[in-house]
Design a protein around this motif. Structure first.
Motif, PDB file in Angstrom:
ATOM      1  N   ASN A   1      18.265   8.663  16.337  1.00 16.82           N
ATOM      2  CA  ASN A   1      19.379   7.711  16.346  1.00 16.82           C
ATOM      3  C   ASN A   1      19.466   7.205  17.781  1.00 16.82           C
ATOM      4  N   LEU A   2      18.749   6.117  18.033  1.00 21.70           N
ATOM      5  CA  LEU A   2      18.632   5.579  19.398  1.00 21.70           C
ATOM      6  C   LEU A   2      19.269   4.201  19.460  1.00 21.70           C
ATOM      7  N   PRO A   3      19.811   3.837  20.609  1.00 22.18           N
ATOM      8  CA  PRO A   3      20.335   2.482  20.753  1.00 22.18           C
ATOM      9  C   PRO A   3      19.171   1.479  20.787  1.00 22.18           C
ATOM     10  N   ASP A   4      19.459   0.216  20.501  1.00 19.49           N
ATOM     11  CA  ASP A   4      18.401  -0.791  20.433  1.00 19.49           C
ATOM     12  C   ASP A   4      17.555  -0.827  21.702  1.00 19.49           C
ATOM     13  N   SER A   5      18.204  -0.649  22.848  1.00 23.94           N
ATOM     14  CA  SER A   5      17.474  -0.724  24.122  1.00 23.94           C
ATOM     15  C   SER A   5      16.385   0.337  24.218  1.00 23.94           C
ATOM     16  N   ALA A   6      16.538   1.399  23.446  1.00 24.41           N
ATOM     17  CA  ALA A   6      15.611   2.536  23.567  1.00 24.41           C
ATOM     18  C   ALA A   6      14.694   2.672  22.361  1.00 24.41           C
TER      19      ALA A   6
ATOM     20  N   GLY B   1      18.550  10.234  12.717  1.00 23.42           N
ATOM     21  CA  GLY B   1      18.691  11.553  13.321  1.00 23.42           C
ATOM     22  C   GLY B   1      20.131  11.907  13.637  1.00 23.42           C
ATOM     23  N   GLY B   2      20.350  13.200  13.898  1.00 22.50           N
ATOM     24  CA  GLY B   2      21.688  13.628  14.291  1.00 22.50           C
ATOM     25  C   GLY B   2      22.123  14.922  13.636  1.00 22.50           C
ATOM     26  N   ASP B   3      21.156  15.812  13.400  1.00 26.95           N
ATOM     27  CA  ASP B   3      21.446  17.112  12.785  1.00 26.95           C
ATOM     28  C   ASP B   3      22.004  18.092  13.800  1.00 26.95           C
ATOM     29  N   GLY B   4      22.686  19.110  13.305  1.00 26.06           N
ATOM     30  CA  GLY B   4      22.906  20.262  14.163  1.00 26.06           C
ATOM     31  C   GLY B   4      24.346  20.630  14.422  1.00 26.06           C
TER      32      GLY B   4
END
Lengths: 465, 465
Positions: free
Chosen positions: B364-369, B392-395
């Motif tokens: 789960n990344l921002p557009d810039s990345a 993404g973003g489990d845990g």
């Protein structure tokens, strides 16, 4: 023609001659009725029904306890319901050993608990526990070579490197750590002994089993760590720091109790032809529900006998015995031989190695009955069962009867995964593969159909070893 | 030309056009230094050393106990010895729950014992036990639909039909029987609840785990039967006779105790670029030695960070956290976010699903990345890792930090055999496959090498869900 070619020609000729001299006899034909019984048995449901019933409605059946008595009652009802004849119980007296608390704690160098179970006939620690330094032996041989001063007052640990084997031979190779390790440690003055389970799994369910303290040797607290816990203890030992262990083991000897054999028959037409004795053991260790050890053995042999019971009366009487108290020392088998050793037995064989596929058979037959082994070979081959090179005669329960000179027929199960579960809490119904169980029933049915009706006389033999 | 051929031609043309329009970009090239770090990590021994050490020298590490404190001491020493910077412990207070005795006995219709363990936060029976009739629900849904009068005063049993899944999704599907089943049963007036373990094995080692009683709901005795025992109870229920069960469960709430996070860093050259947060949890349940849950998680992430520590200083600081008290409710993760939520984090990700092969990554990344995800794809592909279709973003541990809008990178382990062992006594070192563990280290090393040095700005994101 070169010298090499001449040599090859000579070799070929002598090979051909040798082949001629040792040409195998034609395969024994398979009786159509035997084949039909065998093939029908591959659809058997009676054996699974017995294993399911014993493990569900009775559960563990520790020898000479109320639970084993309930199992006998269950067995009598089941065998009568199936239509067997002469169904009855024969009781005998025996010493009773009962499990108590069992805990182990590493106090130093790395405090943590370990999972272990007492071995049958283990002595007890004080109720508050026993704390002592640990001396580590990686093998039974290391203990056997140890001086008493290395052992005296300590908790002895004995490891092993058991691996799965199809024929179960690794049990014989590594089992002595349990069979006689505790007595040896006791003689050397050990305070207690913990062994690595005689098992091939990695679950924290230790393997119990009986150990033997000869007269004059006072039982010391004796237990088995799970394989995982034993490996942990060995890793701790690898750090080289002294290990202190606290054990709480409170089993007890509870005097004399009653055990018994459940006996049933398929009557034969010719009493003089001798009895075909088959069976397994009804008792189990107290940790699991005794599915592979040995509800499956009584189930397989009973289901096979039932198929003969439902057909034309066989020549020989088939006697099915659900032996009592095998685990603590084969009391049922000894009592059977004491009571029935004087009767004429044609053959004896037991099923006590789980319920995975039978892969081999071995016999100990008198010369007059050798053709029976040939007929077994062709009739069992379609089940994937071959003839072993050894002499038959396995078994704790039929052992005392075989020792009287009775001929033996063994049907050997594949033991590759047997010691993953043997004597652990994991010995439960889910360990039974119904398809492999049916193959067992088919093999025993085939054996009974051939042996109980064999025209040959089956006289006595020299017992194996 | 036939009509069919014309149609096929048209179809082929439109397919070719579609292919042209959606032609994938050229694969992102793999930096040679990243590839070298990745490949060297496939020979890693640091991770195994950590798992072996924690499971051997500490063992179980129940949250907020003396054992978890010893594990923190062990961790600080290990992280300092490895050369990490800013190694320290951050403590917090939390409620303590301790296991007591746990026994179950079927009194009727077929007397026998069952193996079970209390669930975290379980209430207690009287010391002498609780005896009550059993009401059997084969699924959590059946319980959810039950009227209170079917449950009141009874011991509730809840089954499940969990199966192994690569992505662990069956835990979500069947877990509610444990997560919220006890609270529901308590609300309906049940005397106690026993569930079939949320597990996929057949060993008599039940699966513990936390359950939640919301404020105002008094905890009832709550336990899990092993899968084998649960199947036994269901078979008994199949006989149609009333079942009476006796339970002895004596866990207790022991007030407030101290837990803590162990924190270590690989300092980066650009503090403004944000922290790359990684880790696993140090605490474990008390039944096993916490090898796959989650010594392996702290080991994998630490071993990967160590490889960056030993090379050129990365752009971003890599922060490794050995979170405390994950099992009873993610206390360590919450405390970390409370203390450090104000700091600039670039990404966060945790390893808490065992140590079998990583098969997938999700971000789960921002557009810039976004280009980072493409570089991960080509760099991870040689390890057999593909890009997942999800976000993404489990845990549990990084969850509270992710909730603040931090970008997420998940590396997902194969969960096919995870729930054979999860929360059981069998969670021991032997469950770790050293080769698969190394593949994990290589994947995390690759991720760190790419993300910690990425030239792109990694700003905040909308958290998943």
């Amino acid at each position: 023609m070169t010298r090499i070619a001449l040599t090859l020609l000579a070799l070929a000729s002598s090979t051909a001659l040798a082949a001629q001299r040792t040409a195998p006899p034609l395969p024994a034909p398979v009786d159509a009725k035997v084949a039909a019984l065998r093939d029908a048995a591959l659809k058997d449901d009676v054996a699974y029904d017995i294993v399911e019933g014993l493990t569900t409605e009775v559960g563990q059946r520790l020898a000479a306890t109320e639970a084993e008595a309930r199992a006998r009652t269950w067995g009598v009802a089941k065998l009568k319901a199936l239509g067997f004849k002469n169904v009855h119980v024969e009781t005998y007296q025996m010493p009773v050993w009962l499990r108590g608390e069992e805990r182990a704690e590493v106090l130093a160098p790395f405090p943590q608990t370990l999972k272990l179970v007492a071995l049958g006939n283990s002595g007890a620690t004080p109720a508050a526990g026993l704390t002592a330094p640990v001396v580590v032996f990686r093998t039974y041989g290391d203990l056997a070579n140890a001086p008493a001063e290395a052992v005296r007052g300590k908790i002895v640990y004995v490891g092993n490197a058991m691996v799965p084997t199809q024929d179960g031979s690794s049990y014989g190779a590594y089992g002595p750590a349990r069979f006689v390790g505790p007595a040896l440690a006791a003689r050397l003055g050990a305070a207690a002994i913990v062994i690595k389970s005689i098992g091939t799994d990695h679950h924290r369910n230790p393997h119990t089993g009986v150990t033997d303290f000869p007269a004059g040797v006072v039982p010391i607290p004796s237990a088995a760590l799970s394989v995982s816990d034993a490996e942990l203890l060995e890793r701790i030992a690898d750090r080289g720091k002294p290990i202190t262990l606290k054990l709480v083991l409170t089993p007890r000897f509870a005097g004399t109790g009653t055990s018994g054999n459940v006996i049933a028959e398929v009557p034969g037409s010719d009493p003089k032809a001798g009895i075909v004795l088959i069976g397994g053991h009804l008792d189990s260790w107290d940790l699991g529900t005794g599915a592979i050890d040995d509800a499956s053995g009584v189930a397989i042999t009973t289901a096979a006998a039932k198929r003969l019971l439902d057909g034309p009366r066989p020549k020989r009487t088939i006697r099915v015995v659900w032996f009592g108290a095998e685990e603590p020392g084969g009391y049922g088998g000894k009592d059977y031989a004491r009571v029935h050793g004087g009767e004429r037995h044609a053959t004896a064989g037991e099923s006590d190695f789980g319920a995975d596929r039978i892969w081999r058979y071995e016999v100990n037959l008198p010369d007059s009955a050798k053709p029976i082994a040939d007929r077994l070979q062709t009739a069992l081959a379609p089940l994937g069962i071959g003839r072993g090179a050894g002499v038959g005669g396995d078994g704790t329960d039929v052992g005392p009867t075989l020792a009287l000179g009775v001929a033996a027929i063994d049907l050997n199960q594949d033991g590759t995964r047997y010691f993953d579960t043997h004597h652990t809490p994991d010995d439960t119904l889910d360990r039974i593969d119904p398809e492999q169980l049916r193959q067992n029933v088919a093999a025993w049915t085939t054996m009974l159909a051939i042996v109980a009706n064999a025209p040959e006389e089956i006289g006595s033999v020299t017992p194996r070893r």
